[in-house]
Scaffold this active site. Structure first.
Site, PDB file in Angstrom:
ATOM      1  N   VAL A  98      -6.376 -25.206 -15.828  1.00  0.00           N
ATOM      2  CA  VAL A  98      -6.253 -24.192 -14.778  1.00  0.00           C
ATOM      3  C   VAL A  98      -7.319 -23.122 -14.945  1.00  0.00           C
ATOM      4  O   VAL A  98      -7.939 -22.679 -13.964  1.00  0.00           O
ATOM      5  CB  VAL A  98      -4.840 -23.567 -14.799  1.00  0.00           C
ATOM      6  CG1 VAL A  98      -4.789 -22.313 -13.917  1.00  0.00           C
ATOM      7  CG2 VAL A  98      -3.799 -24.584 -14.305  1.00  0.00           C
ATOM      8  N   GLU A  99      -7.553 -22.698 -16.176  1.00  0.00           N
ATOM      9  CA  GLU A  99      -8.492 -21.596 -16.411  1.00  0.00           C
ATOM     10  C   GLU A  99      -9.940 -21.963 -16.094  1.00  0.00           C
ATOM     11  O   GLU A  99     -10.633 -21.216 -15.398  1.00  0.00           O
ATOM     12  CB  GLU A  99      -8.388 -21.127 -17.867  1.00  0.00           C
ATOM     13  CG  GLU A  99      -7.146 -20.319 -18.183  1.00  0.00           C
ATOM     14  CD  GLU A  99      -7.164 -18.933 -17.568  1.00  0.00           C
ATOM     15  OE1 GLU A  99      -8.223 -18.481 -17.090  1.00  0.00           O
ATOM     16  OE2 GLU A  99      -6.110 -18.288 -17.561  1.00  0.00           O
ATOM     17  N   THR A 100     -10.426 -23.089 -16.616  1.00  0.00           N
ATOM     18  CA  THR A 100     -11.873 -23.360 -16.516  1.00  0.00           C
ATOM     19  C   THR A 100     -12.226 -24.815 -16.203  1.00  0.00           C
ATOM     20  O   THR A 100     -13.396 -25.194 -16.324  1.00  0.00           O
ATOM     21  CB  THR A 100     -12.587 -22.973 -17.833  1.00  0.00           C
ATOM     22  OG1 THR A 100     -12.058 -23.775 -18.904  1.00  0.00           O
ATOM     23  CG2 THR A 100     -12.404 -21.501 -18.150  1.00  0.00           C
ATOM     24  N   TYR A 137       0.942 -18.999 -11.434  1.00  0.00           N
ATOM     25  CA  TYR A 137       0.060 -19.435 -12.515  1.00  0.00           C
ATOM     26  C   TYR A 137       0.833 -20.266 -13.530  1.00  0.00           C
ATOM     27  O   TYR A 137       0.414 -21.370 -13.906  1.00  0.00           O
ATOM     28  CB  TYR A 137      -0.573 -18.217 -13.191  1.00  0.00           C
ATOM     29  CG  TYR A 137      -1.423 -18.565 -14.383  1.00  0.00           C
ATOM     30  CD1 TYR A 137      -2.770 -18.865 -14.234  1.00  0.00           C
ATOM     31  CD2 TYR A 137      -0.880 -18.617 -15.671  1.00  0.00           C
ATOM     32  CE1 TYR A 137      -3.560 -19.200 -15.334  1.00  0.00           C
ATOM     33  CE2 TYR A 137      -1.653 -18.954 -16.762  1.00  0.00           C
ATOM     34  CZ  TYR A 137      -2.993 -19.241 -16.593  1.00  0.00           C
ATOM     35  OH  TYR A 137      -3.760 -19.579 -17.677  1.00  0.00           O
ATOM     36  N   MET A 148      -6.324 -15.807 -17.938  1.00  0.00           N
ATOM     37  CA  MET A 148      -5.757 -14.690 -18.668  1.00  0.00           C
ATOM     38  C   MET A 148      -6.009 -13.373 -17.962  1.00  0.00           C
ATOM     39  O   MET A 148      -5.338 -12.387 -18.166  1.00  0.00           O
ATOM     40  CB  MET A 148      -6.348 -14.640 -20.071  1.00  0.00           C
ATOM     41  CG  MET A 148      -5.866 -13.494 -20.913  1.00  0.00           C
ATOM     42  SD  MET A 148      -6.496 -13.565 -22.564  1.00  0.00           S
ATOM     43  CE  MET A 148      -5.428 -14.747 -23.290  1.00  0.00           C
TER      44      MET A 148
END
Length: 342
Positions: free
Chosen positions: A126-128, A325, A1
């Site tokens: 993707v984020e974590t 992304y 984000m």
């Protein structure tokens, strides 16, 4: 984000985190911080004593500043290289296990918000990497550093205003939850938890999806699932709408017509019939009664990929304003779904 997937590689982030040093800054004595404290007292009822005591504990994080510097100019964007970092075997395997474990919550999120499991799972992956890399920086430290000592870049003033807003939300979030603001850990940009929400997004969009009476994006994957779905729904996600279809140009790459289409930004503003003059898709599944935008994914010195993207693709870009992304979330989710079906 927060755009970190674009600003720095995982290797750079890990190296910076390992080398991070928290230095004494005496932020409570800075003129700009004093003005911020006065504003928080006036707007939100904090006391000068409590805020000065808080900022006295804040450390300056130089590595966070350095990671905010733009990449050196001249290196072409490369979608294939970017994709390889996120759509890879470990995340696919971990994503299938995550989906199996939280299938009920993912089904519930789709029912309530219209966002399918593969998108929620792809985004958290993707984020974590499903909670494996949520960041180890004290959020108060990095937000204060970036709010008052952002590196000298062309966007410095705007970015400092952004981080001051997030610092305000961080203090309010801590107050509302009766927690010490220094217990919150996150990324070098201050993003928190499994879905990497900034404090302002937590206050606006996070939901108590597990029903335990509190929102916890760090320790509750179920809250993360519901919060991601809610965020996308608020930002334009449409139930049962497809996401993207591969396209092939029928006009020269540098044509004015193509540049106009690519310059529309994060918006689906064309009908399929309108796009046929510049690009086509071999997919028979692309509906003719919805709107599309033309998206380009540059591949360094190799040929650029083109896609017809719907409003749902652009909803993902409002989580992180990057075509790379959004396509990584889409691709990773599809690969995880395929792995589960096997």
């Amino acid at each position: 984000m927060t755009g970190e997937a674009n600003a720095a590689t995982k290797k750079q982030v890990k190296k910076a985190a390992a080398a991070a040093t928290a230095s004494e800054s005496h932020f409570e004595q800075w003129k700009e911080v004093s003005g911020f404290i006065a504003s928080m007292i006036s707007k939100h009822g904090f006391t000068e004593t409590e805020l000065k005591a808080t900022f006295k504990q804040v450390k300056h994080i130089e590595s966070a500043r350095q990671l905010m510097r733009p990449a050196p100019p001249g290196k072409p964007k490369n979608w294939k290289a970017y994709r390889a970092r996120f759509v890879e075997p470990y995340r696919i395997e971990a994503g299938a296990a995550f989906w199996d474990k939280y299938a009920d919550a993912l089904t519930k999120a789709e029912q309530e918000y219209g966002v399918p499991p593969e998108i929620i799972v792809g985004l958290i992956g993707v984020e974590t990497i499903f909670g494996k890399q949520t960041g180890g920086f004290r959020v108060m430290d990095v937000l204060t550093t970036l709010a008052f000592d952002y590196p000298d870049t062309p966007t410095r003033d705007a970015r400092m205003q952004f981080f001051r807003g997030e610092l305000e939300n961080m203090l309010l979030m801590a107050k509302e939850s009766s927690l010490d603001p220094f217990v919150f850990k996150g990324s070098y940009a201050g993003a928190i938890g499994w879905p990497q929400f900034m404090p302002g997004s937590i206050r606006k969009y996070a939901v108590d999806f597990d029903g335990d009476g509190k929102i916890n994006l760090t320790d509750s994957p179920v809250d993360a699932i519901g919060s991601v779905a809610h965020y996308l729904a608020v930002h334009g996600w449409k139930r049962n709408l497809p996401i993207a279809f591969p396209a092939t140009l029928v006009v020269p790459e540098k044509s004015e017509q193509l540049n106009t289409a690519l310059g529309k930004g994060l918006l689906a503003s064309y009908q399929l019939q309108d796009l046929k003059a510049m690009a086509t898709t071999a997919s028979s599944e692309a509906p003719t009664n919805i709107s599309y935008g033309l998206v380009d994914l540059q591949n360094g010195n190799d040929a650029t990929e083109y896609w017809f993207a719907t409003d749902n693709f652009f909803a993902i870009t409002l989580y992180n304003r990057s075509y790379f992304y959004a396509m990584s979330v889409f691709d990773l989710g599809r690969m995880i779904a395929a792995a589960r079906h096997k």
